[in-house]
Design an enzyme around this catalytic site. Structure first.
Site, PDB file in Angstrom:
ATOM      1  N   HIS A  62       0.873  -1.178   0.000  1.00 54.17           N
ATOM      2  CA  HIS A  62       0.000   0.000   0.000  1.00 54.17           C
ATOM      3  C   HIS A  62       0.910   1.227   0.000  1.00 54.17           C
ATOM      4  O   HIS A  62       1.598   1.483   0.985  1.00 54.17           O
ATOM      5  CB  HIS A  62      -0.903  -0.004   1.238  1.00 54.17           C
ATOM      6  CG  HIS A  62      -1.832  -1.191   1.291  1.00 54.17           C
ATOM      7  ND1 HIS A  62      -3.110  -1.161   0.787  1.00 54.17           N
ATOM      8  CD2 HIS A  62      -1.642  -2.454   1.751  1.00 54.17           C
ATOM      9  CE1 HIS A  62      -3.686  -2.348   0.954  1.00 54.17           C
ATOM     10  NE2 HIS A  62      -2.806  -3.152   1.536  1.00 54.17           N
ATOM     11  N   ASP A 152      -8.547  -5.111  -2.310  1.00 48.82           N
ATOM     12  CA  ASP A 152      -7.854  -5.409  -1.056  1.00 48.82           C
ATOM     13  C   ASP A 152      -8.176  -4.400   0.048  1.00 48.82           C
ATOM     14  O   ASP A 152      -8.215  -3.198  -0.175  1.00 48.82           O
ATOM     15  CB  ASP A 152      -6.337  -5.445  -1.255  1.00 48.82           C
ATOM     16  CG  ASP A 152      -5.635  -5.844   0.033  1.00 48.82           C
ATOM     17  OD1 ASP A 152      -5.886  -6.957   0.496  1.00 48.82           O
ATOM     18  OD2 ASP A 152      -4.889  -5.022   0.591  1.00 48.82           O
ATOM     19  N   ASP A 305       2.400  -7.183   2.292  1.00 51.49           N
ATOM     20  CA  ASP A 305       1.238  -6.362   2.654  1.00 51.49           C
ATOM     21  C   ASP A 305       1.679  -5.124   3.438  1.00 51.49           C
ATOM     22  O   ASP A 305       1.121  -4.805   4.499  1.00 51.49           O
ATOM     23  CB  ASP A 305       0.200  -7.186   3.437  1.00 51.49           C
ATOM     24  CG  ASP A 305      -1.113  -6.426   3.611  1.00 51.49           C
ATOM     25  OD1 ASP A 305      -1.268  -5.345   3.016  1.00 51.49           O
ATOM     26  OD2 ASP A 305      -1.988  -6.930   4.354  1.00 51.49           O
ATOM     27  N   HIS A 309       0.734   3.292   8.345  1.00 52.27           N
ATOM     28  CA  HIS A 309      -0.215   4.265   8.900  1.00 52.27           C
ATOM     29  C   HIS A 309       0.597   5.315   9.640  1.00 52.27           C
ATOM     30  O   HIS A 309       1.730   5.047  10.072  1.00 52.27           O
ATOM     31  CB  HIS A 309      -1.185   3.580   9.870  1.00 52.27           C
ATOM     32  CG  HIS A 309      -2.099   2.594   9.205  1.00 52.27           C
ATOM     33  ND1 HIS A 309      -3.146   2.985   8.388  1.00 52.27           N
ATOM     34  CD2 HIS A 309      -2.110   1.247   9.200  1.00 52.27           C
ATOM     35  CE1 HIS A 309      -3.771   1.906   7.934  1.00 52.27           C
ATOM     36  NE2 HIS A 309      -3.157   0.833   8.410  1.00 52.27           N
TER      37      HIS A 309
HETATM   38  O1  DOR Z   1      -4.254  -4.894   7.829  1.00 56.44           O
HETATM   39  C1  DOR Z   1      -4.507  -4.513   6.688  1.00 56.44           C
HETATM   40  N1  DOR Z   1      -4.302  -3.249   6.327  1.00 56.44           N
HETATM   41  N2  DOR Z   1      -5.012  -5.388   5.831  1.00 56.44           N
HETATM   42  C2  DOR Z   1      -5.452  -5.010   4.622  1.00 56.44           C
HETATM   43  O2  DOR Z   1      -5.872  -5.820   3.860  1.00 56.44           O
HETATM   44  C3  DOR Z   1      -5.442  -3.586   4.251  1.00 56.44           C
HETATM   45  C4  DOR Z   1      -4.397  -2.870   4.958  1.00 56.44           C
HETATM   46  C5  DOR Z   1      -4.498  -1.376   4.846  1.00 56.44           C
HETATM   47  O3  DOR Z   1      -4.824  -0.886   3.756  1.00 56.44           O
HETATM   48  O4  DOR Z   1      -4.182  -0.702   5.814  1.00 56.44           O
HETATM   49 ZN    ZN Z   2      -5.626  -7.291   2.316  1.00 51.11          ZN
END
Ligand code: DOR
Ligand code: ZN
Length: 429
Positions: A62, A152, A305, A309
């Protein structure tokens, strides 16, 4: 510029090569691979004691761009990728706005080409606005260069919509990646449902939520004759379902994350929000099943993944913290420490699952050191001992369940199209 990677142990799963060799790069391409290569006019990069591998690819990150730049953007995210040894990442569509049109795909690709330190594959949303109500223009996005389609972050609950999405994407040869957790079953849960959640008094997300969602998604893919890729598999039931589907010939592929392969829900003792993720960290029996699945090929690829944040978002009570944490700068080190140095996996297997397999699943070039291939190369030192210091991360997301951990193994050089973008941990581009 000519460069000669000299004296490394070259591991290339695509050609089954594992030998001490030199790699000559010219014009952004690999022009020669073999023993005792000399080139007077080339910059020599000493790789003795190191592994020279095809550029690592993380197909599930991300980058938070556009719209969520307080968490990450293309520059910081691709710097983190380069630091972690990745020459390419594929970024998920749950941005603000979600990447759900060809214009957004094109814009993001353009910006990634301009500002990105490594290659960026753009993944488009399956539904408009990621609202799960109406299909997005999947074909247009694929034609605009999207490498895959994914919702996702959550599961597409409407089966009819998901089936249409699979059929439509298959017509355009576009991979579909599913985040498979049954929305009703996980609703209001913040960690794996089990003994630890009971002790901590945190509402749980049962593993059956994943088993059910993956079963449905695979059945729909089988019915449609369309391929499907399962993101971040974490439950033992899911591993069994995928294994059985592969055995009967369904075109299903799957990935697992370093955190699901290494950590258990016991990491949540202490309520550290850096352990909160979806799907959640599960108990040891699930971890063992996941590793067995990785070993026998049920799980094809490793993807981290990377879900950064902002610090203040994570610095709250467990239930209020957003799910996800950063992964690009720890992925290789964690995998080498826990899967290679324990004797469970060979370097060949690990390189395969972190480069060749993701390239294959996405149907893109890469994951190969063949002569003539683009010079996307990762050099890593499997013996390098280091401690995870999150304040030294390039990513803006400082939360990591591996913070403070001692790891053995690290990327020391990342090369994209012949250009060195990271050397000894420092991003140089
Ligand atoms: O823990 C997660 N955070 N799982 C996900 O699938 C999305 C991701 C996010 O976008 O923060
Ligand atoms: Zn995911």
């Amino acid at each position: 510029m000519k460069r000669l990677l000299k004296g490394g142990r070259v591991i290339d799963p695509a050609s089954r090569i594992d030998m001490l060799a030199d790699v000559l790069i010219d014009g952004g391409k690999i022009v020669k691979l073999g023993r005792g290569i000399s080139a007077m006019d080339a910059e020599i990069v000493d790789c003795s004691g190191k592994i020279v591998a095809p550029g690592l690819i993380d197909m599930h990150v991300h980058l938070r761009d556009p719209g969520l730049e307080a968490k990450e953007d293309i520059v910081s995210g691709t710097q983190a990728a380069a630091a972690g040894g990745f020459t390419m990442v594929a970024c998920m569509a749950n941005t603000r706005p979600p990447v759900d049109s060809s214009i957004l795909v094109e814009g993001l690709r353009e910006r990634a080409r301009r500002d990105g330190i490594v290659r960026v594959g753009v993944i488009g949303a399956m539904t408009k606005g990621m609202e799960g109500k109406e299909l997005a223009e999947i074909g247009d996005m694929k034609l605009a260069g999207a490498v895959a389609i994914s919702e996702d972050g959550h599961h597409v609950t409407r089966s009819n919509l998901f089936l249409s999405g699979l059929e439509y994407a298959a017509m355009f040869n576009c991979p579909v990646i599913t985040h498979a957790e049954d929305a009703d079953l996980v609703s209001g849960g913040y960690m794996h449902e089990g003994t630890v959640s009971a002790v901590l008094g945190i509402p749980g997300r049962p593993s059956v939520a994943e088993d059910i969602a993956i079963s449905r998604d695979i059945m729909l893919a089988e019915y449609a004759g369309a391929p499907i890729h399962i993101a971040h598999v974490s439950s033992k039931g899911a591993v069994e379902v995928i294994r059985a589907a592969k055995q009967r010939g369904v075109k299903v592929t799957a990935e697992a994350t370093p955190h699901h392969l290494v950590l258990t829900d016991e990491a949540v003792y202490g309520y550290d929000t850096a352990t909160k993720v979806n799907p959640p960290l599960r108990s040891a029996d699930h971890v063992a099943a996941l590793r067995a699945g990785l070993k026998d090929g049920t799980i094809d690829a490793i993807a981290c993944d990377h879900a950064p944040h902002a610090f203040e978002e994570k610095d709250v009570e467990y239930r209020y913290a957003p799910s996800g944490f950063t992964g690009l700068e720890t992925s290789l080190g964690v995998i080498l420490t826990e899967l290679y140095h324990t004797g469970e996996f060979s370097l060949m297997e690990i390189v395969d699952k972190m480069s060749q397999q993701p390239a294959k699943i996405l149907g893109i070039a890469g994951g190969s050191l063949a002569e003539g291939a683009v010079a996307d190369i990762t050099v890593f030192d499997p013996e390098y001992c280091w401690t995870v210091e999150t304040d030294k991360f390039y990513t803006r997301g400082k939360a990591s369940p591996f913070a403070g951990k001692s790891l053995k193994g690290k990327a020391v050089l990342t090369m994209v199209e012949g250009k060195i973008v990271m050397r000894d941990g420092q991003v140089t581009a």
